[in-house]
Design a protein around this motif. Structure first.
Motif, mmCIF file in Angstrom:
data_model
loop_
_atom_site.group_PDB
_atom_site.id
_atom_site.type_symbol
_atom_site.label_atom_id
_atom_site.label_comp_id
_atom_site.label_asym_id
_atom_site.label_seq_id
_atom_site.Cartn_x
_atom_site.Cartn_y
_atom_site.Cartn_z
ATOM 1 N N ARG A 284 0.833 -1.192 0.000
ATOM 2 C CA ARG A 284 0.000 0.000 0.000
ATOM 3 C C ARG A 284 0.868 1.241 0.000
ATOM 4 O O ARG A 284 2.068 1.178 0.253
ATOM 5 N N LYS A 285 0.205 2.351 -0.306
ATOM 6 C CA LYS A 285 0.906 3.629 -0.274
ATOM 7 C C LYS A 285 0.142 4.567 0.646
ATOM 8 O O LYS A 285 -1.063 4.466 0.793
ATOM 9 N N MET A 286 0.891 5.445 1.274
ATOM 10 C CA MET A 286 0.273 6.387 2.206
ATOM 11 C C MET A 286 0.835 7.781 1.961
ATOM 12 O O MET A 286 1.793 7.957 1.206
ATOM 13 N N ALA A 287 0.237 8.750 2.631
ATOM 14 C CA ALA A 287 0.663 10.138 2.442
ATOM 15 C C ALA A 287 0.743 10.846 3.788
ATOM 16 O O ALA A 287 0.192 10.374 4.781
ATOM 17 N N CYS A 288 1.426 11.954 3.815
ATOM 18 C CA CYS A 288 1.404 12.815 5.005
ATOM 19 C C CYS A 288 0.073 13.575 5.008
ATOM 20 O O CYS A 288 -0.565 13.714 3.977
ATOM 21 N N ALA A 289 -0.307 14.068 6.170
ATOM 22 C CA ALA A 289 -1.572 14.797 6.273
ATOM 23 C C ALA A 289 -1.468 16.104 5.486
ATOM 24 O O ALA A 289 -0.598 16.923 5.760
ATOM 25 N N GLY A 290 -2.350 16.254 4.515
ATOM 26 C CA GLY A 290 -2.351 17.466 3.713
ATOM 27 C C GLY A 290 -1.646 17.304 2.380
ATOM 28 O O GLY A 290 -1.512 18.254 1.633
ATOM 29 N N CYS A 291 -1.201 16.091 2.088
ATOM 30 C CA CYS A 291 -0.508 15.852 0.814
ATOM 31 C C CYS A 291 -1.226 14.767 0.030
ATOM 32 O O CYS A 291 -1.316 13.636 0.493
ATOM 33 N N ARG B 54 -9.922 0.860 1.910
ATOM 34 C CA ARG B 54 -8.609 0.195 1.930
ATOM 35 C C ARG B 54 -7.603 0.930 1.044
ATOM 36 O O ARG B 54 -6.413 0.743 1.156
ATOM 37 N N ARG B 55 -8.142 1.748 0.146
ATOM 38 C CA ARG B 55 -7.259 2.480 -0.770
ATOM 39 C C ARG B 55 -6.885 3.858 -0.230
ATOM 40 O O ARG B 55 -6.119 4.583 -0.860
ATOM 41 N N CYS B 56 -7.446 4.224 0.901
ATOM 42 C CA CYS B 56 -7.222 5.575 1.443
ATOM 43 C C CYS B 56 -5.753 5.749 1.823
ATOM 44 O O CYS B 56 -5.158 4.898 2.476
ATOM 45 N N ILE B 57 -5.158 6.884 1.401
ATOM 46 C CA ILE B 57 -3.740 7.145 1.687
ATOM 47 C C ILE B 57 -3.577 8.060 2.906
ATOM 48 O O ILE B 57 -2.462 8.378 3.292
ATOM 49 N N GLY B 58 -4.690 8.503 3.470
ATOM 50 C CA GLY B 58 -4.606 9.358 4.659
ATOM 51 C C GLY B 58 -4.125 10.761 4.371
ATOM 52 O O GLY B 58 -3.436 11.369 5.195
ATOM 53 N N CYS B 59 -4.484 11.297 3.213
ATOM 54 C CA CYS B 59 -3.992 12.641 2.862
ATOM 55 C C CYS B 59 -4.839 13.746 3.481
ATOM 56 O O CYS B 59 -4.416 14.889 3.552
ATOM 57 N N ILE B 83 -11.428 11.323 8.960
ATOM 58 C CA ILE B 83 -10.647 10.145 8.580
ATOM 59 C C ILE B 83 -9.831 9.722 9.800
ATOM 60 O O ILE B 83 -9.141 10.537 10.409
ATOM 61 N N ARG B 92 -5.490 0.119 7.713
ATOM 62 C CA ARG B 92 -6.396 0.871 6.855
ATOM 63 C C ARG B 92 -6.940 2.087 7.595
ATOM 64 O O ARG B 92 -6.867 2.182 8.808
ATOM 65 N N MET B 93 -7.502 2.979 6.838
ATOM 66 C CA MET B 93 -8.142 4.159 7.403
ATOM 67 C C MET B 93 -9.649 3.910 7.457
ATOM 68 O O MET B 93 -10.174 3.093 6.716
ATOM 69 N N THR B 169 -8.421 11.354 -4.419
ATOM 70 C CA THR B 169 -7.751 10.875 -5.635
ATOM 71 C C THR B 169 -7.786 9.356 -5.765
ATOM 72 O O THR B 169 -7.334 8.808 -6.759
ATOM 73 N N HIS B 170 -8.303 8.672 -4.736
ATOM 74 C CA HIS B 170 -8.241 7.211 -4.764
ATOM 75 C C HIS B 170 -9.596 6.511 -4.743
ATOM 76 O O HIS B 170 -9.679 5.317 -4.472
#
Lengths: 590, 178
Positions: A284-291, B54-59, B83, B92-93, B169-170
């Motif tokens: 999986r891929k994740m991001a920083c908050a706000g990106c 499950r696809r959430c990147i936590g942005c 979130i 997951r988120m 975006t996901h």
């Protein structure tokens, strides 16, 4: 603070267990991020005391535009580095900048030492000093879980913590922030460990109304930047393969440091490329908050922990280019699974992956050459020997014997004791980065304020410019160092520097009422740069004293073998340029 | 008589005011919605659905955009979407947002003042003049999806405007036909 004419600073005194908040208009000239951090650090540092003295400060600061635009997600930290004894500066993403912004603090200055292990719970209402005695000794993810479950459920919360390496004051111990982000370089983990701070959690929920006059323009600029970073190719590499995409190109350039930099080319580069990780391990891929750019790549491997009975554990951890270099090619590790195993050990113990890999590279060669024996290393070290490297990482984090305690000070010090200085690959005591591209990266790291590859991006000059004179190289490095001081006052993630060109930065600032123009950005960069040079001077750094290990001048890189004479010439030019500038600005510098 | 709010009516009202020709109105990439900062995105008979978490990147772009567009605020605490991290570091988120109940809406049922009117297609619409900030609606939602704004002393009610889905975006949050 955004929309205010002051910078809000939270001061925490761990010894007295007191806090105070100051709103300082004078700091506005330093904008935010590294600018505000540098000024606060300069005010609070104690050059006459050792790096881990309790009076030394740990300073955190968010950028002037943090969290309100895409990809502006980082927090700057400044401290006296226990690794180099001079300026320690590091950046971490995750949710920290957002949490500080929501809590209402532009910067936090932590001094003193708590009498027993504690963790700090910082909110908009103040700071609580909480008992962390049961957490002392815990690994990074476990500490995160305990605090995550203990503290009230909030989405706008960040959790940073140290592992055993920070507790044991390994000079390159890291602070892990949220999901696989770190204050990695230069030993902030040891600084917090020396203060008996196991973790810090930041939570915020204040209201931040957007002034009606700015609303439309702000949203327009926000949206245009969002579209640029998600809908164009500018950040495609980071969204796709991630930073590990650099493995193949750098290997093709002879610039992928391999087996303690005995080579710039790794025979197993393809097997440890981003493509290989994506096919075999990426879950999986994740991001920083706000990106909205998901550059955090999580790889999974499974490990059989009993020889029979089909007993497996699944491990998820993060990989990036620098980790693949330091815990991969640099140690001759040939598979993605094995690299992830080493990354997991470094993550859990809480150390800077780059320093950790580079010190083990030196130890391996020193072992091969007979400078060390298993009396020191406890297990035989050889390139590609993953199992013993995992053990060595744990020995390092815990200071298992005298040798590992020395190695925990960095390989510059270890080589002073055991020999092998010519191949202890540090630049001004900081372990090298993953780019053996040429004079740009080498000299750039020597002269850079914190001796990081990110001070001035010298590898880009190496890659993009073939025929620079020594003076042009020095001027190029100086210009970029100042530009990055400005960028890091916002704080724009360096992955997105092409999305945030100057016109975009100006538009973003103006949309929220900051009177920015080109000249103003140049001045910000210059002011911050000069502050950092003053700090460097006060902490006793002398460019003339830096000795560059011979190996840098033996192993061919992108432009062949480097000449020591040329490197020194560029360093001299750089020193002269800085001295002239500081003199003109009324400062003195060595 | 039960009051039902039709988003379509709001949309045509705006049309009459000439907002569609307003240069400040921002047309989205997909041209499916019209975003205005005055009322958020207009969706006719659509409902927000939590899809592929499950696809959430936590942005958190969904939260940011909701807070900016609907509350004119940078604070994620003002967002109708939340979130959360669920599980371990790489877990997951979870998204907590109004699921657009049809039939009897527990939040509206719990409101002693009739401040929550049924929204056509699902969910509710807040009638701010009637709301006293008693928080009964917050407690009534089993999903925990009614957030509360302590500045205005009123619940943050998801309008199902879809701005969050636009900035996702996901494909974790999407708008569906009601």
């Amino acid at each position: 603070m955004l929309y205010e004419n002051t910078i809000t600073v939270l001061y925490v005194d761990l010894s007295a267990r007191t806090t105070r908040v100051e709103k300082r208009a004078d700091l506005k000239a330093y904008f935010g991020g590294v600018g505000v951090a540098a000024k606060l650090f300069e005010e609070n540092m104690k050059p006459e005391l050792p790096p881990l003295d309790e009076q030394q400060p740990a300073v955190f600061a968010i950028g002037a535009l943090s969290s309100i635009y895409p990809v502006m997600t980082k927090t700057a930290a400044m401290f006296v580095s226990p690794l180099t004894g001079e300026l320690g500066e590091s950046y971490a993403g995750g949710r920290l900048a957002l949490a500080l912004f929501m809590a209402g603090y532009d910067a936090v200055v932590i001094t003193g030492r708590h009498s027993y292990p504690c963790y700090l719970s910082i909110t908009g209402q103040g700071v609580e000093f909480k008992d962390a005695r049961p957490l002392w000794g815990m690994l990074s993810e476990e500490v995160w879980r305990v605090i995550h479950d203990n503290e009230p459920l909030e989405s706008n919360r960040s959790i940073m913590r140290i592992g055993p390496a920070g507790e044991n004051k390994v000079a390159y111990a890291s602070v892990n922030v949220d999901n696989f982000r770190h204050f990695g370089r230069l030993g902030l983990g040891a600084v917090l460990g020396s203060k008996n701070v196991k973790a810090i959690t930041v939570t915020g929920d204040r209201s931040i109304p957007i002034p009606p006059a700015h609303l439309k323009e702000y949203f327009k600029v926000y949206r245009s930047i969002f579209d640029k970073v998600t809908g164009t190719d500018i950040m495609k590499k980071y969204r796709g393969l991630g930073s590990a995409a650099y493995v193949i190109p750098l290997n093709d350039m002879n610039a992928f440091p391999t087996k303690n930099l005995t080579s710039g080319r790794f025979e197993s580069a393809e097997a440890v490329s981003a493509e290989a990780f994506a096919e075999k391990n990426l879950v999986r891929k994740m991001a920083c908050a706000g990106c909205p750019v998901d550059c955090i790549h999580i790889g999974q491997f499974r490990r059989e922990f009993k020889t029979e009975g089909y007993e497996y554990e699944a491990v998820n951890t993060n990989y990036d280019y620098e980790l693949v270099f330091a815990l991969g090619s640099y140690l001759g590790i040939k598979t993605t699974d094995e690299i992830l195993m080493l990354i997991d050990a470094v993550e859990e113990t809480g150390m800077d992956a780059m320093s950790c890999g580079v010190v083990l590279g030196w130890a391996t060669e020193a072992f091969q050459k007979g400078l060390l024996s298993t009396e020191e290393t406890l297990v035989p070290l050889e390139f590609g020997g993953t199992e013993n490297y995992v053990k060595a990482i744990w020995y390092l984090a815990r200071g298992a014997n005298e040798f590992y305690s020395q190695l925990g000070r960095g390989c510059y010090y270890a080589a002073q004791v055991y020999g092998g200085q010519d191949f202890a690959m540090t630049v001004a005591k900081n372990e090298m980065s993953g780019y053996h591209t040429g004079y740009g990266i080498l000299v750039g790291s020597v002269v850079g304020a914190r001796h990081s590859h990110l001070c001035n991006g010298g590898y880009e000059l190496d890659r993009d410019c073939q025929q620079l004179t020594s003076l042009e190289m020095a001027e190029g490095l100086l210009k970029e160092e100042k530009e990055r001081c400005m960028i890091n006052s916002m704080i724009i993630c360096l992955f997105s520097r092409r999305a945030y060109d100057r016109p975009t930065i100006i538009a973003a600032g103006r949309a929220v009422g900051l009177a920015l123009d080109d000249e103003c950005l140049t001045q910000i960069g210059q002011r911050i740069f000069q502050t950092k040079m003053r700090i460097r001077d006060k902490l006793g750094f002398d460019l003339k004293q830096v000795q560059i290990p011979k190996r840098f001048f033996e192993t061919p890189g992108l432009h062949g073998v480097l000449e020591e004479k040329t490197a020194n010439e560029i360093i001299d030019f750089y020193g002269a340029l800085v001295a002239a500038e500081m003199k003109e600005a009324g400062n003195t510098v060595q | 008589m039960k009051l039902i709010f039709k988003t379509g009516v709001l949309a045509s009202g705006l049309l009459k005011q000439g907002s569609l020709s307003n240069p400040e109105a921002i047309q989205s990439r997909e041209s499916k919605y019209l975003i205005t900062l005055e009322i958020g995105v207009l969706n006719i008979a659509k409902i927000l659905k939590i899809k592929e978490m499950r696809r959430c990147i936590g942005c958190f772009s969904c939260m940011t955009s909701c807070a900016v567009v609907n509350r004119h605020n940078h604070s994620l605490a003002k967002s109708a979407v939340r979130i959360m991290t669920a599980g371990d570091l790489s877990g997951r988120m979870a998204a907590i947002v109004c699921v657009g109940c049809t039939g009897i809406r527990a939040c509206a049922e719990a409101c002693p003042y009739g401040a929550l009117a049924d929204r056509e297609g699902g969910g509710v619409t807040l009638l701010p003049d009637k709301c006293t900030g008693c928080r009964n609606c917050v407690a009534a939602c089993t999903f925990g999806a009614v957030n509360f704004d302590s500045t205005t002393n009123k619940p943050i009610i998801c309008k199902h405007c879809g701005v969050c889905a636009q900035f996702c975006t996901h494909g974790c949050l999407e708008m569906e036909e009601a």
